[in-house]
Scaffold this active site. Structure first.
Site, PDB file in Angstrom:
ATOM      1  N   LYS A 147      41.177   6.823  42.069  1.00  0.00           N
ATOM      2  CA  LYS A 147      40.446   8.080  41.880  1.00  0.00           C
ATOM      3  C   LYS A 147      39.160   7.797  41.115  1.00  0.00           C
ATOM      4  CE  LYS A 147      41.352   8.565  37.242  1.00  0.00           C
ATOM      5  NZ  LYS A 147      40.328   8.508  36.155  1.00  0.00           N
TER       6      LYS A 147
ATOM      7  N   GLY B  53      42.931  -1.095  33.630  1.00  0.00           N
ATOM      8  CA  GLY B  53      42.030  -0.710  32.546  1.00  0.00           C
ATOM      9  C   GLY B  53      40.633  -0.397  33.019  1.00  0.00           C
ATOM     10  N   GLY B  54      40.529   0.132  34.248  1.00  0.00           N
ATOM     11  CA  GLY B  54      39.220   0.390  34.831  1.00  0.00           C
ATOM     12  C   GLY B  54      38.823   1.850  34.912  1.00  0.00           C
ATOM     13  N   GLY B  55      39.754   2.763  34.622  1.00  0.00           N
ATOM     14  CA  GLY B  55      39.439   4.182  34.736  1.00  0.00           C
ATOM     15  C   GLY B  55      39.589   4.730  36.138  1.00  0.00           C
ATOM     16  N   LEU B  56      40.276   3.974  37.003  1.00  0.00           N
ATOM     17  CA  LEU B  56      40.485   4.406  38.385  1.00  0.00           C
ATOM     18  C   LEU B  56      41.877   4.999  38.602  1.00  0.00           C
ATOM     19  CD1 LEU B  56      38.834   1.391  40.272  1.00  0.00           C
ATOM     20  CD2 LEU B  56      37.812   3.610  39.747  1.00  0.00           C
TER      21      LEU B  56
ATOM     22  N   ASP C  33      47.392  12.156  34.180  1.00  0.00           N
ATOM     23  CA  ASP C  33      46.754  12.017  35.490  1.00  0.00           C
ATOM     24  C   ASP C  33      47.753  11.973  36.645  1.00  0.00           C
ATOM     25  OD1 ASP C  33      44.332  11.936  34.224  1.00  0.00           O
ATOM     26  OD2 ASP C  33      43.908   9.833  34.638  1.00  0.00           O
TER      27      ASP C  33
ATOM     28  N   SER D  45      48.721   5.483  36.868  1.00  0.00           N
ATOM     29  CA  SER D  45      49.176   6.839  37.194  1.00  0.00           C
ATOM     30  C   SER D  45      49.417   6.990  38.690  1.00  0.00           C
ATOM     31  CB  SER D  45      48.144   7.870  36.727  1.00  0.00           C
ATOM     32  OG  SER D  45      48.011   7.860  35.325  1.00  0.00           O
TER      33      SER D  45
END
Length: 291
Positions: A10, A102-105, A142, A109
């Site tokens: 995402k 740890g990339g925020g994608l 998330d 989740s």
């Protein structure tokens, strides 16, 4: 029988922190969209109740892995017997990782949501999406958006979701070897936590920002350098708490032209947005075959 399921990435098109609750959780306004890109999860049902993760993640214990926790959480539910009756509640789970950790994608989740949805089907349970989303929220804020699988505007801690129509766009996602802890960013004393709440229509009409970006740029020079580098070609923002950044394009070729120019030590991919996530498409296909 082995089955393979999508576990999509995402992006947070924008992310604003509007407050902090007494329990420490942050109030957000964010827009989630899905990409035609992600991990692949293979699940083999077992005839016993063991949950085995065949592809462990370094420095994460088996019992603490979000995928294992998701499977065990569902396993503990009384369940709703399908027409096939009670089925074995064990599984061997393998993850082919493409989404950087740890990339925020939303990789963890997304993995948890895929496991909840897939095992709900494979174990013969009959929980609704709403019921699975309630379970998913126990694993992470998330997880519900991945359960529902639609582009969505989120408020609260990210759990109050409103479906949003999002046009087809192409995205260049870039990252270095930096991994960022969401907990660390949200506990940073310099993080802005008082952005005024606005209506969705107002947010969509305004320039998009991410309230986590100033702190991340200050704490992680490689992210700052990457955002500065790409700014010579296209506007870019952080997704989630990072460390991935992204730029939006109208065509795939525009995005790939810049991907070919990235400096050494920078990685990335190009993917299109999709109104319905690849995981949801998998389950729509399953339902059509059953009916």
């Amino acid at each position: 029988m082995k089955q393979v399921w999508a576990s999509p990435a995402k992006l947070n098109v924008f992310l604003y922190i509007t407050g902090q609750q007494p329990d420490g959780y942050h109030q957000l306004q964010t827009l989630f969209i899905f990409l035609n890109y992600g991990d692949e999860i293979t699940i083999v049902p077992r005839q016993d109740e063991q949950i085995l993760l065949m592809t462990p993640i370094p420095n994460v214990s088996h019992d603490q892995n979000l995928v294992v926790r998701a499977a065990r959480l569902l396993q503990q539910q009384p369940g709703k017997k399908s027409q096939t009756g009670s089925l074995p509640r064990g599984a061997e789970i393998s993850i082919k990782k493409y989404v950087p950790i740890g990339g925020g994608l939303g990789g963890g989740s997304s993995n948890a949501a895929t496991v909840l949805l897939a095992l709900n089907h494979l174990w013969g349970f009959n929980f609704s999406e709403d019921e699975l989303a309630v379970l998913g929220l126990k694993l992470g804020a998330d997880v519900p958006v991945f359960i529902y699988g639609n582009s969505a505007f989120a408020e609260g801690v990210g759990d109050r979701l409103q479906p949003v129509e999002w046009p087809l766009k192409w995205y260049l996602v870039l990252y270095s070897d930096v991994k960022i802890s969401t907990k660390m960013i949200f506990s940073d004393p310099e993080l802005k936590r008082n952005t005024p709440r606005r209506s969705l229509s107002t947010l969509l009409a305004a320039p998009y920002h991410n309230d986590c970006e100033p702190v991340v740029r200050k704490r992680f020079p490689k992210v700052d350098e990457l955002l500065s580098w790409i700014s010579q070609y296209a506007p870019a923002r952080l997704t989630g708490t990072g460390a991935c950044i992204f730029s939006e394009f109208n065509t795939e070729s525009e995005a790939r032209d810049i991907l070919e120019k990235v400096p050494k030590g920078i990685y990335g991919f190009v993917a299109s947005s999709t109104q319905i996530s690849p995981l949801k498409k998998d389950f729509l296909d399953v339902r059509s075959q059953i009916s």
